[in-house]
Design a protein around this motif. Structure first.
Motif, PDB file in Angstrom:
ATOM      1  N   ILE A  17       9.273 -96.292  88.453  1.00  0.00           N
ATOM      2  CA  ILE A  17       8.192 -96.266  89.420  1.00  0.00           C
ATOM      3  C   ILE A  17       8.169 -94.882  90.043  1.00  0.00           C
ATOM      4  O   ILE A  17       9.210 -94.245  90.220  1.00  0.00           O
ATOM      5  CB  ILE A  17       8.352 -97.372  90.480  1.00  0.00           C
ATOM      6  CG1 ILE A  17       7.060 -97.547  91.279  1.00  0.00           C
ATOM      7  CG2 ILE A  17       9.536 -97.093  91.402  1.00  0.00           C
ATOM      8  CD1 ILE A  17       7.034 -98.820  92.107  1.00  0.00           C
ATOM      9  N   ARG A  18       6.998 -94.423  90.343  1.00  0.00           N
ATOM     10  CA  ARG A  18       6.845 -93.080  90.874  1.00  0.00           C
ATOM     11  C   ARG A  18       6.194 -93.107  92.247  1.00  0.00           C
ATOM     12  O   ARG A  18       5.226 -93.830  92.469  1.00  0.00           O
ATOM     13  CB  ARG A  18       5.995 -92.244  89.918  1.00  0.00           C
ATOM     14  CG  ARG A  18       6.010 -90.756  90.212  1.00  0.00           C
ATOM     15  CD  ARG A  18       5.157 -90.011  89.189  1.00  0.00           C
ATOM     16  NE  ARG A  18       5.296 -88.573  89.323  1.00  0.00           N
ATOM     17  CZ  ARG A  18       4.623 -87.833  90.198  1.00  0.00           C
ATOM     18  NH1 ARG A  18       3.765 -88.406  91.025  1.00  0.00           N
ATOM     19  NH2 ARG A  18       4.819 -86.524  90.243  1.00  0.00           N
ATOM     20  N   ASP A  19       6.761 -92.337  93.162  1.00  0.00           N
ATOM     21  CA  ASP A  19       6.123 -92.153  94.455  1.00  0.00           C
ATOM     22  C   ASP A  19       5.709 -90.695  94.570  1.00  0.00           C
ATOM     23  O   ASP A  19       5.665 -89.974  93.584  1.00  0.00           O
ATOM     24  CB  ASP A  19       7.025 -92.615  95.608  1.00  0.00           C
ATOM     25  CG  ASP A  19       8.316 -91.814  95.729  1.00  0.00           C
ATOM     26  OD1 ASP A  19       9.235 -92.296  96.428  1.00  0.00           O
ATOM     27  OD2 ASP A  19       8.424 -90.717  95.142  1.00  0.00           O
ATOM     28  N   SER A  20       5.415 -90.259  95.757  1.00  0.00           N
ATOM     29  CA  SER A  20       4.947 -88.887  95.938  1.00  0.00           C
ATOM     30  C   SER A  20       6.023 -87.845  95.696  1.00  0.00           C
ATOM     31  O   SER A  20       5.715 -86.662  95.529  1.00  0.00           O
ATOM     32  CB  SER A  20       4.370 -88.721  97.345  1.00  0.00           C
ATOM     33  OG  SER A  20       5.358 -88.967  98.331  1.00  0.00           O
ATOM     34  N   LEU A  21       7.290 -88.270  95.666  1.00  0.00           N
ATOM     35  CA  LEU A  21       8.401 -87.337  95.529  1.00  0.00           C
ATOM     36  C   LEU A  21       8.964 -87.246  94.120  1.00  0.00           C
ATOM     37  O   LEU A  21       9.195 -86.151  93.608  1.00  0.00           O
ATOM     38  CB  LEU A  21       9.520 -87.701  96.501  1.00  0.00           C
ATOM     39  CG  LEU A  21       9.175 -87.642  97.989  1.00  0.00           C
ATOM     40  CD1 LEU A  21      10.368 -88.098  98.822  1.00  0.00           C
ATOM     41  CD2 LEU A  21       8.747 -86.242  98.379  1.00  0.00           C
TER      42      LEU A  21
END
Length: 121
Positions: A101-105
């Motif tokens: 999963i990818r977030d803004s970081l």
């Protein structure tokens, strides 16, 4: 804690089939929001992406397995499968399941311990 558990590996002859399964539990977010993928690594080789399926359902495959392997996910069961048909000796490797999963970081990865697939006559 997150658990990623692969199963279904084994020893088969060329041309035969196997289905790998990956069960995931303990994720912070809903399983359906994770990209799921299968990687493999053979001795002396780099780890390579075999197949992936996005949260949207989009799929991608390595050229070497295209037309032979199929990835699918069951969000109700928190599982992802890899159907492997017409197996070849060069498919021999340890297969790893990945939930990402990818977030803004950055991209967060959860890995299984792998399952051995051996294709030999």
């Amino acid at each position: 804690q997150v658990q990623v558990v692969e199963s279904g590996g084994g020893l088969v002859q060329p041309g035969e089939s196997l289905r790998l399964s990956c069960a995931v539990s303990g994720l912070t977010f809903s399983f359906s929001t994770y990209a799921m993928s299968w990687y493999r690594q053979a001795p002396g080789n780099e780890r390579e992406l075999v197949a992936g399926i996005a949260s949207s359902g989009g799929r991608n495959y390595a050229d070497s397995v295209k037309g032979r392997f199929t990835i699918a996910r069951d969000n109700a069961k928190n599982t992802v499968n890899l159907q492997m048909n017409n197996l070849k000796p060069e498919d021999t490797a340890v297969y790893y399941c990945n939930a990402a999963i990818r977030d803004s970081l950055r991209r967060y990865n959860h890995w299984g311990r792998g399952t051995q697939v051996t294709v030999s006559s």
